[in-house]
Design a protein around this motif. Sequence first.
Motif, PDB file in Angstrom:
ATOM      1  N   ALA A  29       0.963  -1.167  -0.052  1.00  0.00           N
ATOM      2  CA  ALA A  29      -0.064  -0.012   0.190  1.00  0.00           C
ATOM      3  C   ALA A  29       0.794   1.257   0.025  1.00  0.00           C
ATOM      4  O   ALA A  29       0.596   2.169  -0.796  1.00  0.00           O
ATOM      5  N   ALA A  30       2.165   1.234   0.685  1.00  0.00           N
ATOM      6  CA  ALA A  30       2.808   2.347   0.955  1.00  0.00           C
ATOM      7  C   ALA A  30       3.617   2.724  -0.564  1.00  0.00           C
ATOM      8  O   ALA A  30       3.790   3.592  -0.794  1.00  0.00           O
ATOM      9  N   ALA A  31       3.778   1.454  -1.138  1.00  0.00           N
ATOM     10  CA  ALA A  31       4.480   1.564  -2.398  1.00  0.00           C
ATOM     11  C   ALA A  31       3.594   2.071  -3.573  1.00  0.00           C
ATOM     12  O   ALA A  31       3.955   2.905  -4.316  1.00  0.00           O
ATOM     13  N   ARG A  68      -3.860   3.323   2.907  1.00  0.00           N
ATOM     14  CA  ARG A  68      -3.576   2.595   4.251  1.00  0.00           C
ATOM     15  C   ARG A  68      -4.579   1.553   4.336  1.00  0.00           C
ATOM     16  O   ARG A  68      -5.777   1.539   4.062  1.00  0.00           O
ATOM     17  N   VAL A  69      -3.967   0.479   5.031  1.00  0.00           N
ATOM     18  CA  VAL A  69      -4.705  -0.811   5.006  1.00  0.00           C
ATOM     19  C   VAL A  69      -5.451  -0.494   6.425  1.00  0.00           C
ATOM     20  O   VAL A  69      -4.556  -0.465   7.470  1.00  0.00           O
ATOM     21  N   THR A  70      -6.676  -0.543   6.470  1.00  0.00           N
ATOM     22  CA  THR A  70      -7.345  -0.065   7.860  1.00  0.00           C
ATOM     23  C   THR A  70      -7.724  -1.468   8.580  1.00  0.00           C
ATOM     24  O   THR A  70      -7.940  -1.429   9.454  1.00  0.00           O
ATOM     25  N   LEU A  89      -8.827  -7.234   2.973  1.00  0.00           N
ATOM     26  CA  LEU A  89      -8.446  -5.783   3.277  1.00  0.00           C
ATOM     27  C   LEU A  89      -9.454  -4.943   3.355  1.00  0.00           C
ATOM     28  O   LEU A  89     -10.422  -5.016   2.275  1.00  0.00           O
ATOM     29  N   LEU A  90      -9.591  -3.904   3.910  1.00  0.00           N
ATOM     30  CA  LEU A  90     -10.348  -2.623   3.980  1.00  0.00           C
ATOM     31  C   LEU A  90      -9.098  -1.483   3.770  1.00  0.00           C
ATOM     32  O   LEU A  90      -8.183  -1.468   4.796  1.00  0.00           O
ATOM     33  N   VAL A  91      -9.208  -1.006   2.586  1.00  0.00           N
ATOM     34  CA  VAL A  91      -7.992  -0.021   2.125  1.00  0.00           C
ATOM     35  C   VAL A  91      -8.678   1.404   2.105  1.00  0.00           C
ATOM     36  O   VAL A  91      -9.730   1.610   1.638  1.00  0.00           O
ATOM     37  N   ARG A  92      -8.070   2.227   2.727  1.00  0.00           N
ATOM     38  CA  ARG A  92      -8.586   3.899   2.884  1.00  0.00           C
ATOM     39  C   ARG A  92      -7.429   4.565   1.851  1.00  0.00           C
ATOM     40  O   ARG A  92      -6.299   4.441   1.956  1.00  0.00           O
ATOM     41  N   TYR A  93      -8.264   4.965   0.711  1.00  0.00           N
ATOM     42  CA  TYR A  93      -7.666   5.891  -0.423  1.00  0.00           C
ATOM     43  C   TYR A  93      -7.971   7.292  -0.157  1.00  0.00           C
ATOM     44  O   TYR A  93      -9.359   7.615  -0.265  1.00  0.00           O
ATOM     45  N   VAL A  94      -7.050   8.117  -0.228  1.00  0.00           N
ATOM     46  CA  VAL A  94      -7.479   9.837  -0.190  1.00  0.00           C
ATOM     47  C   VAL A  94      -6.549  10.135  -1.487  1.00  0.00           C
ATOM     48  O   VAL A  94      -5.491   9.812  -1.525  1.00  0.00           O
ATOM     49  N   GLY A  95      -7.020  10.834  -2.330  1.00  0.00           N
ATOM     50  CA  GLY A  95      -6.448  11.331  -3.489  1.00  0.00           C
ATOM     51  C   GLY A  95      -7.333  11.596  -4.460  1.00  0.00           C
ATOM     52  O   GLY A  95      -8.555  11.658  -4.357  1.00  0.00           O
ATOM     53  N   ASP A  96      -6.961  11.687  -5.641  1.00  0.00           N
ATOM     54  CA  ASP A  96      -7.887  11.825  -7.017  1.00  0.00           C
ATOM     55  C   ASP A  96      -8.642  10.741  -7.102  1.00  0.00           C
ATOM     56  O   ASP A  96      -8.156   9.602  -7.142  1.00  0.00           O
ATOM     57  N   THR A 105     -10.618  15.736  -5.942  1.00  0.00           N
ATOM     58  CA  THR A 105     -10.053  14.788  -4.637  1.00  0.00           C
ATOM     59  C   THR A 105     -11.028  14.331  -3.752  1.00  0.00           C
ATOM     60  O   THR A 105     -12.041  14.961  -3.542  1.00  0.00           O
ATOM     61  N   GLY A 106     -11.055  13.089  -3.302  1.00  0.00           N
ATOM     62  CA  GLY A 106     -11.794  12.560  -2.432  1.00  0.00           C
ATOM     63  C   GLY A 106     -11.161  11.359  -1.698  1.00  0.00           C
ATOM     64  O   GLY A 106     -10.051  11.138  -1.821  1.00  0.00           O
ATOM     65  N   GLN A 107     -11.913  10.656  -0.897  1.00  0.00           N
ATOM     66  CA  GLN A 107     -11.504   9.197  -0.169  1.00  0.00           C
ATOM     67  C   GLN A 107     -12.425   8.298  -0.371  1.00  0.00           C
ATOM     68  O   GLN A 107     -13.644   8.482  -0.784  1.00  0.00           O
ATOM     69  N   ALA A 108     -11.860   7.131  -0.261  1.00  0.00           N
ATOM     70  CA  ALA A 108     -12.873   5.957  -0.257  1.00  0.00           C
ATOM     71  C   ALA A 108     -12.479   5.087   0.412  1.00  0.00           C
ATOM     72  O   ALA A 108     -11.160   4.772   0.524  1.00  0.00           O
ATOM     73  N   LEU A 109     -13.153   4.085   0.975  1.00  0.00           N
ATOM     74  CA  LEU A 109     -12.928   2.806   1.699  1.00  0.00           C
ATOM     75  C   LEU A 109     -13.146   1.739   0.563  1.00  0.00           C
ATOM     76  O   LEU A 109     -14.284   1.574   0.130  1.00  0.00           O
TER      77      LEU A 109
END
Length: 145
Positions: A29-31, A68-70, A89-96, A105-109
């Motif tokens: 996820a960091a990569a 981020r992996v939440t 996994l549940l991944v939190r994405y923030v960005g385009d 720009t927004g966020q998604a789970l």
Amino acid sequence: AALGAAADLTDRLVVTDRETIVDLLPRLAAAAERRDAATVLAAIDPAIRPLRDEAQALLDRLRPEEIRVTRLDVTVEKSAVPPTATANLLVRYVGDVGGPGGPATGQALVALVLRLHKPAGAWLVTEARIDDEAPLGARRPTARP
């Protein structure tokens, strides 16, 4: 006391397959957040070309600020040859999160299910599903008007 200390030392030195995967996925996820395609693609089985191609396309298209992996749940099946695993996994994405109207720009789970195998010492992703959709890399293109 010596037996307890030896057991504790052994537990700290021996890394299980599950622990390896639990460590691997946040690093991926960091990569992805850094848009480090080489690291992400190295974790995907080279034989699964459609998945590799779609991962590369996602990395080219998305502009993350944070990934981020939440939540992470890993099940390893050691009796399979090669060993296999399923990671939920549940991944939190923030960005385009651009859509038809352009960049936004927004966020998604995102709920992901990954299937992995360990053919030669390293865990490799063989399948990725978002929710109940078709596996990434196996989708058919949709017609564009």
